[in-house]
Design a protein around this motif. Sequence first.
Motif: not given
Length: 174
Positions: A80-95
Motif C-alpha cells: 500500500d505504498g509503504k515499506r513493508n516486509g523484509l528490506g535493506v535501506l542504505i543511507f548516503t553516510n554509509g549507515r
Amino acid sequence: MRHSFIILSFLLLSSFLTSCTQPNGTKYVGEYKDGKRHGQGTFTHPDGGKYVGGWKDDKFHGQGTYTLPNGEKYVGGFKDGKRNGLGVLIFTNGRKYVGGWKNGGYDGQGTITSPDGNKYVGEYKDGKQHGQGTHTYPDGSSDVGEWREGLFFKGTHYDKDGNIIGKYVNGVEQ
C-alpha cells in the motif's frame, strides 16, 4: 473459439504496458489495470527519485527498489505504498539497516550498522529499538538487554573484554 477471443480481448484491454509523462516531469513506464498503475513499472521524478518494482492500485506494492533524490536506496517489500516486509535501506553516510518493516518503519528483527563501528542487532517497533537487542559500540563495549522506544531500558553494559561495567533497570544505570 469466440469465447477465447472475448477473454483475450478483455485481458488486453484491462492490463497493458504504456509510458506516461506528466506536465510536472514525472514519468511512468509500466503496466496499468483499470486506469491505475498495476503490475510492474518504473516511476521517475525530475528531482532524481526513482522506483522500479511492483504496483497495485496506483501504489508501490510487492518487491521494488526505491532510490531517493538524496541518494538513499531501499530494496525490499512494499505494501500500500509503504515499506513493508523484509528490506535493506542504505543511507548516503554509509549507515545500513537490514530487517523487517511495517507501515514504512523498522519493525521486527533487524540490524543497523554505521561506518563508525556502531551496530545494533535486535527487535524494532514503530521505527525504534524495542524489545531484546545488543548495541555494540566502536570501542567494543556493548549494551545487552531490553530496549523500549529507542532507549536502553533493562540489561547489562559490558566492556570490550566482556566484563560487566554497569546494569540498567527501568532506564537508569545502577
